[in-house]
Design an enzyme around this catalytic site. Structure first.
Site, mmCIF file in Angstrom:
data_model
loop_
_atom_site.group_PDB
_atom_site.id
_atom_site.type_symbol
_atom_site.label_atom_id
_atom_site.label_comp_id
_atom_site.label_asym_id
_atom_site.label_seq_id
_atom_site.Cartn_x
_atom_site.Cartn_y
_atom_site.Cartn_z
ATOM 1 N N THR A 121 30.782 58.508 -10.995
ATOM 2 C CA THR A 121 31.369 58.838 -10.048
ATOM 3 C C THR A 121 32.492 57.996 -9.578
ATOM 4 O OG1 THR A 121 30.309 58.981 -8.173
ATOM 5 C CG2 THR A 121 29.730 61.061 -9.477
ATOM 6 N N GLU A 139 26.341 57.764 -9.007
ATOM 7 C CA GLU A 139 26.960 58.291 -7.939
ATOM 8 C C GLU A 139 27.888 57.214 -7.123
ATOM 9 O OE1 GLU A 139 28.302 60.654 -6.191
ATOM 10 O OE2 GLU A 139 27.584 62.449 -5.989
ATOM 11 N N HIS A 140 28.390 57.734 -6.130
ATOM 12 C CA HIS A 140 29.521 56.764 -5.319
ATOM 13 C C HIS A 140 29.013 55.398 -4.963
ATOM 14 C CE1 HIS A 140 27.941 57.813 -1.522
ATOM 15 N NE2 HIS A 140 27.498 58.925 -1.975
ATOM 16 N N ASP A 141 29.851 54.678 -4.806
ATOM 17 C CA ASP A 141 29.679 53.287 -4.061
ATOM 18 C C ASP A 141 28.461 52.778 -4.688
ATOM 19 O OD1 ASP A 141 31.954 53.437 -2.270
ATOM 20 O OD2 ASP A 141 30.736 55.211 -1.391
ATOM 21 N N ASN A 159 25.407 54.565 -3.185
ATOM 22 C CA ASN A 159 25.067 53.400 -2.442
ATOM 23 C C ASN A 159 23.606 52.894 -2.662
ATOM 24 O OD1 ASN A 159 27.107 52.889 -0.174
ATOM 25 N ND2 ASN A 159 26.744 55.014 0.361
#
Ligand code: UDP
Length: 218
Positions: A121, A139-141, A159
């Site tokens: 992502t 997933e993000h970050d 994260n």
């Protein structure tokens, strides 16, 4: 200009990634040959319809350029081979399946292999020679180091920071962190298959189970 492409390793990982490599070249309308490199081979052979040879034979092949995807699950071996390729002036080749989803601002270093059904992502940084096997997602970050390996079906939520040489087993899921407190999987850590990781894992530790706990050496 001719480029000779190779999948390094003709065992399980390599034979699964060869079709991904073919998809990569087909998308680029590149009809170059892809061979297998495997040091267990003495003579040039044929594996699943591709020429297969040891590294010395590969070096002896004539081409304007050479690019290699190191398709070996053991990350220490990947690193050793990456260093050898670098010393020989051969580039690390990144490959991804046709149906991989890559969202925004994913910064991915050389030599990555993204298998079918992988999703990466947004706002993600990934180091050298990352392997994301079938159906894994990031997933993000997230920030992923060098030579990290995901077996099939890894659920890496937002994260999360994963340091160099960590190995995440099939179907493991890792709880999301927060921007100011990412969940950290330390360098060389191993997450067992199906583990549910709810907190950070120290470097070098092996965790298993739900919730994942450190497995003490016997
Ligand atoms: N291999 C190699 N050169 C090396 C180390 C390994 O060609 O320096 C090859 C080895 O001969 C084997 C493959 O890489 O065919 C690794 O296969 P394995 O079944 O151990 O694991 P996989 O990564 O395919 O799951």
């Amino acid at each position: 200009m001719t480029t000779l492409y190779a999948i390094y390793g003709a065992s399980g990982c390599g034979r699964s990634l060869m079709p991904v490599a073919r998809q990569q070249l087909a998308r680029e309308h590149d009809s170059s040959e892809i061979v297998f490199i495997d040091d267990a081979l003495i003579e040039v052979a044929s594996v699943n319809g591709h020429r297969a040879m040891n590294y010395q034979h590969f070096l002896n092949e004539t081409a304007d350029a050479k690019a290699v995807q190191i398709a070996i699950a053991n990350s220490r071996v990947r690193e050793k081979i990456a260093q050898r390729l670098e010393a020989d002036g051969i580039s690390l080749w990144s490959i991804q399946a046709d149906n991989v989803i890559l969202m925004d601002q994913a910064e991915i270093a050389a030599g990555t292999a993204l298998s079918p059904f992988v999703t990466i992502t947004s706002n993600i940084k990934i180091g050298k020679c990352f392997h994301a096997n079938l159906y894994s997602y990031v997933e993000h970050d997230c920030v992923i180091g060098d030579f990290v390996t995901f077996a099939p079906g890894v659920k890496c939520n937002g994260n999360i920071h994963i340091h160099d040489h960590a190995y995440i087993g099939a179907g493991a899921m890792i709880k999301q962190g927060t921007p100011d407190q990412p969940l950290v999987i330390g360098a060389g850590a191993v997450v067992g298959m199906g583990a549910v990781v709810t907190k950070s894992v120290p470097a070098g530790a092996t965790v298993v189970g739900n919730p994942a706990r450190i497995m003490q050496p016997k």
